[in-house]
Design an enzyme around this catalytic site. Structure first.
Site, mmCIF file in Angstrom:
data_model
loop_
_atom_site.group_PDB
_atom_site.id
_atom_site.type_symbol
_atom_site.label_atom_id
_atom_site.label_comp_id
_atom_site.label_asym_id
_atom_site.label_seq_id
_atom_site.Cartn_x
_atom_site.Cartn_y
_atom_site.Cartn_z
ATOM 1 C CE LYS A 1 3.290 -0.811 -7.101
ATOM 2 N NZ LYS A 1 3.133 -1.981 -7.101
ATOM 3 C CG ASP A 2 6.308 -3.957 -4.455
ATOM 4 O OD1 ASP A 2 5.051 -3.711 -4.531
ATOM 5 O OD2 ASP A 2 7.123 -3.735 -5.634
ATOM 6 N NE ARG B 1 -3.904 0.106 -3.830
ATOM 7 C CZ ARG B 1 -3.998 0.765 -4.942
ATOM 8 N NH1 ARG B 1 -5.045 1.771 -5.173
ATOM 9 N NH2 ARG B 1 -3.385 0.452 -5.806
ATOM 10 N NE ARG B 2 -3.867 -0.955 -8.661
ATOM 11 C CZ ARG B 2 -2.587 -1.218 -9.152
ATOM 12 N NH1 ARG B 2 -2.358 -2.531 -9.549
ATOM 13 N NH2 ARG B 2 -1.670 -0.516 -9.271
ATOM 14 N NE ARG C 1 0.604 -12.131 -8.868
ATOM 15 C CZ ARG C 1 1.374 -12.734 -8.434
ATOM 16 N NH1 ARG C 1 0.959 -13.704 -7.617
ATOM 17 N NH2 ARG C 1 2.884 -12.529 -8.505
ATOM 18 N NE ARG D 1 0.174 -6.987 -13.660
ATOM 19 C CZ ARG D 1 0.587 -6.172 -12.729
ATOM 20 N NH1 ARG D 1 -0.630 -5.878 -11.739
ATOM 21 N NH2 ARG D 1 1.719 -5.732 -12.342
ATOM 22 C CB CYS E 1 -6.408 -4.426 9.765
ATOM 23 S SG CYS E 1 -7.518 -3.728 8.616
#
Length: 274
Positions: free
Chosen positions: A78-79, A121-122, A139, A145, A229
């Site tokens: 995902k990174d 996104r979240r 972060r 976290r 985008c």
């Protein structure tokens, strides 16, 4: 043969690198782990978009590969950016783990909750699902976290379920958010073993064909949306259907589309975001 395996230096990244290394071990091969600090590791305060958006945990590992300092880079898929850097290739995607996002600190989303996440996104999907939520920037690594949730009095934080599972922290999960509530990041739950182009044989024994099929479709979809985008984008393949999403960061609008052609789906999402 000595195989130098590079990864970020965080506890999660090193755990992932060790798991990948086990899949690469074979007679005559010695594994050496090489921790590398990335831009995303050095700057733990600014939002990802201000550091450089996607790729902030990847660039230094790719540079080490191209310079010959390591032979394999272990990334969270995902990174990665949607396309490989020139001269590099993903030689293996080991079997994917849970791609879902996880709510930690609560067992469901309730109106008015304070939730921490660094992900646009979240944030977009949380606010689209429940506009009364207060979504606050957060972060740090997983342990940080989870700790900050209590220190700041947050009701919950949202993290990738796979990272919690890999660190043995599954007990922290209140609920795993299904993709129809929170569509995952492209590649979430999968590792990507990146090598120099032409050296895919070094890691090919660790490749899972079904994981590759799904993750490459997700990456292609996001890539087709285009770098212009600025809206939050997500893509997830469940094995049957590829779903893409584009939204406003404040959750004021959100569009989901499904399709079998990743590039066509990405272009459709890009048009919706204009």
């Amino acid at each position: 043969m000595l195989l130098r395996v590079g990864s970020r230096g965080s506890r999660l990244a090193l755990t992932q690198a060790e798991r990948a290394s086990e899949a690469l071990r074979r007679p005559g091969v010695e594994i050496a782990l090489v921790p590398i600090t990335t831009a995303g590791d050095r700057d733990r305060t600014r939002p990802f978009g201000e550091i450089g958006s996607r790729g902030v945990f990847v660039k230094e590992l790719e540079e080490a590969l191209l310079a010959g300092r390591i032979d394999v880079a272990v990334h969270s898929a995902k990174d990665m950016t949607s396309t490989d850097a020139d001269g590099l290739a993903v030689g293996a995607y080991p079997p994917r783990e849970d791609p879902r996002d996880a709510l930690c600190g609560a067992d469901r989303l309730r109106p008015g909750m304070r939730i921490g996440t660094a992900s646009a996104r979240r944030r977009a999907q949380l606010l689209a699902f429940e506009p009364s939520l207060s979504v606050e920037p957060l972060r740090g690594n997983i342990d940080t976290r989870l700790r900050k949730r209590g220190e700041r009095g947050l009701d919950a934080v949202v993290l990738a379920a796979c990272g919690l599972d890999r660190l043995g922290l599954g007990r922290e999960i209140g609920v795993r958010l299904e993709p129809d509530v929170m569509l995952p990041e492209a590649g979430q739950g999968a590792l990507a073993l990146q090598v120099r182009a032409g050296e895919e044989h070094l890691v090919e024994m660790a490749d899972d064909a079904e994981t590759r099929r799904r993750v490459e479709a997700e990456r292609a979809c996001v890539g087709a949306v285009g770098g212009g985008c600025l809206a939050p984008v997500a893509a997830h393949h469940d094995g049957t259907v590829l779903t893409g999403l584009v939204a406003a960061e404040d959750g004021s609008w959100l569009e989901r589309r499904q399709g079998s052609d990743p590039e066509a789906l990405g272009r459709e999402l890009a048009a919706l975001a204009r």
